[in-house]
Design an enzyme around this catalytic site. Structure first.
Site, PDB file in Angstrom:
ATOM      1  N   ASP A  32      -1.861  -0.432   6.063  1.00 36.88           N
ATOM      2  CA  ASP A  32      -1.800   0.313   7.238  1.00 36.88           C
ATOM      3  C   ASP A  32      -3.466   0.254   7.723  1.00 36.88           C
ATOM      4  OD1 ASP A  32      -2.543   3.406   6.628  1.00 36.88           O
ATOM      5  OD2 ASP A  32      -2.254   2.306   4.896  1.00 36.88           O
TER       6      ASP A  32
ATOM      7  N   LYS B  45      -7.828  -4.421  -4.503  1.00 37.40           N
ATOM      8  CA  LYS B  45      -6.283  -4.670  -4.156  1.00 37.40           C
ATOM      9  C   LYS B  45      -6.093  -6.126  -4.190  1.00 37.40           C
ATOM     10  CE  LYS B  45      -5.300  -0.460  -1.449  1.00 37.40           C
ATOM     11  NZ  LYS B  45      -4.289  -0.056  -0.515  1.00 37.40           N
TER      12      LYS B  45
ATOM     13  N   ASP C  92       1.038  -1.112  -0.116  1.00 38.03           N
ATOM     14  CA  ASP C  92       0.043   0.035   0.072  1.00 38.03           C
ATOM     15  C   ASP C  92       0.922   1.083   0.031  1.00 38.03           C
ATOM     16  OD1 ASP C  92      -2.270   1.707   0.801  1.00 38.03           O
ATOM     17  OD2 ASP C  92      -1.366   2.083   2.495  1.00 38.03           O
TER      18      ASP C  92
ATOM     19  N   ASN D 269      -8.828  -1.207   4.054  1.00 40.39           N
ATOM     20  CA  ASN D 269      -8.697  -1.401   2.721  1.00 40.39           C
ATOM     21  C   ASN D 269      -7.596  -2.489   2.126  1.00 40.39           C
ATOM     22  OD1 ASN D 269      -6.668   0.355   1.911  1.00 40.39           O
ATOM     23  ND2 ASN D 269      -7.957   1.866   1.176  1.00 40.39           N
TER      24      ASN D 269
END
Length: 283
Positions: A234, A211, A28, A237
């Protein structure tokens, strides 16, 4: 098949690349790879990690991907802010609704094989518009996000809890999205990334994107098994991506929502935690 476009960042290069791929590392971007505060110590760690990633990419035949909710223009701006030198081999932008390969010279090439998973844009827009209207009639008001913008296949909204039953509201949003055959991401906002405190991200995307789906596609594209995938995130999502990877970690600065749902964590925040974790696998 890919279509070529030069990435809008000057004097950048891709991490080292080898003919074969044995492992895939997926990050991410916001508040995982890139610290929005851009403090001196954070950037020193990040620049050191860039050199480390370039070395292990060559030594261990690793490919690196950014899997992010941001669009490419936003990524370019953040790269400049952090004075980043290297770009990844792949970028899954706008919550995995766009997928690009980066050449050694910094050219961004859209991977057309990914586009077969995408619906006709007009049909997707109609489904989302109808979904928003239905939720509004049901008393659920969603506010369009302006900071991150809207993309062709990612429609971003905020939900601000009004003191009612939040669990029930989010359940009804999920039911409505499923009935409309629209993909959905819901997670608590992260103020450190510039989102409003106390709000929820409500992102509508096509089915079979996101993702996790983007990482699964890259794994197939690179012929890498999930056990050889390392992923870092983190927030909420990122959780499906972390759960798909054989080695999925939250950075220590992750949101409380994410920490409650995923137990495997780095010992430190941002690049320091990522590099120390990867060094258990790649010396």
């Amino acid at each position: 098949m890919v279509g070529k476009e030069v990435f809008a960042v000057d004097a950048k290069r891709c991490f080292a690349s080898t003919d074969s791929t044995k492992s895939l590392i997926c990050f991410d971007f916001d508040e995982t790879y890139f610290p929005h505060a851009c403090e001196d110590g954070q950037l020193e760690d990040l620049h050191g990690m860039e050199l480390y990633l370039d070395r292990i990419a060559r030594q261990y035949h690793v490919k690196i991907a950014w899997v992010t909710g941001s669009d490419c223009a936003s990524l370019a701006d953040k790269m400049k802010r952090a004075h980043l030198t290297y770009m990844p081999h792949f970028i899954a932008a706008n919550l995995g609704t766009e997928l690009y390969q980066i050449t050694a010279s910094g050219e961004r090439k859209e991977i057309y094989a990914w586009k077969r998973f995408l619906p006709v844009q007009e049909e997707f827009n109609e489904r989302v518009d109808g979904l928003i209207d239905k939720l509004s009639l049901d008393g659920i008001a969603l506010q369009p996000q302006t900071m991150h913008g809207q993309s062709m296949y990612k429609k971003n909204f905020y939900y601000f809890p009004d003191g009612g039953d939040l669990t029930d509201v989010l359940h009804r949003v999920r039911q409505a999205a499923a009935a409309a055959e629209v993909g959905l991401n819901v997670n608590a906002c992260n103020p450190r990334a510039g989102d409003p405190d106390g709000a929820y991200d409500i992102d509508f995307i096509p089915l079979n994107t996101g993702k996790r789906a983007a990482v699964r596609f890259l794994a197939s594209h690179c012929m890498v098994e999930p056990a050889r995938i390392y992923a870092f995130g983190d927030s909420g999502n990122d959780l499906e991506m972390l759960q798909y990877a054989g080695n999925g970690y939250l950075v220590a600065n992750a949101t409380e929502e994410a920490k409650q749902k995923h137990g495997q964590m780095c010992e430190s925040p941002y690049a320091a935690g990522i590099q120390s974790t990867l060094q258990h696998f790649f010396l």
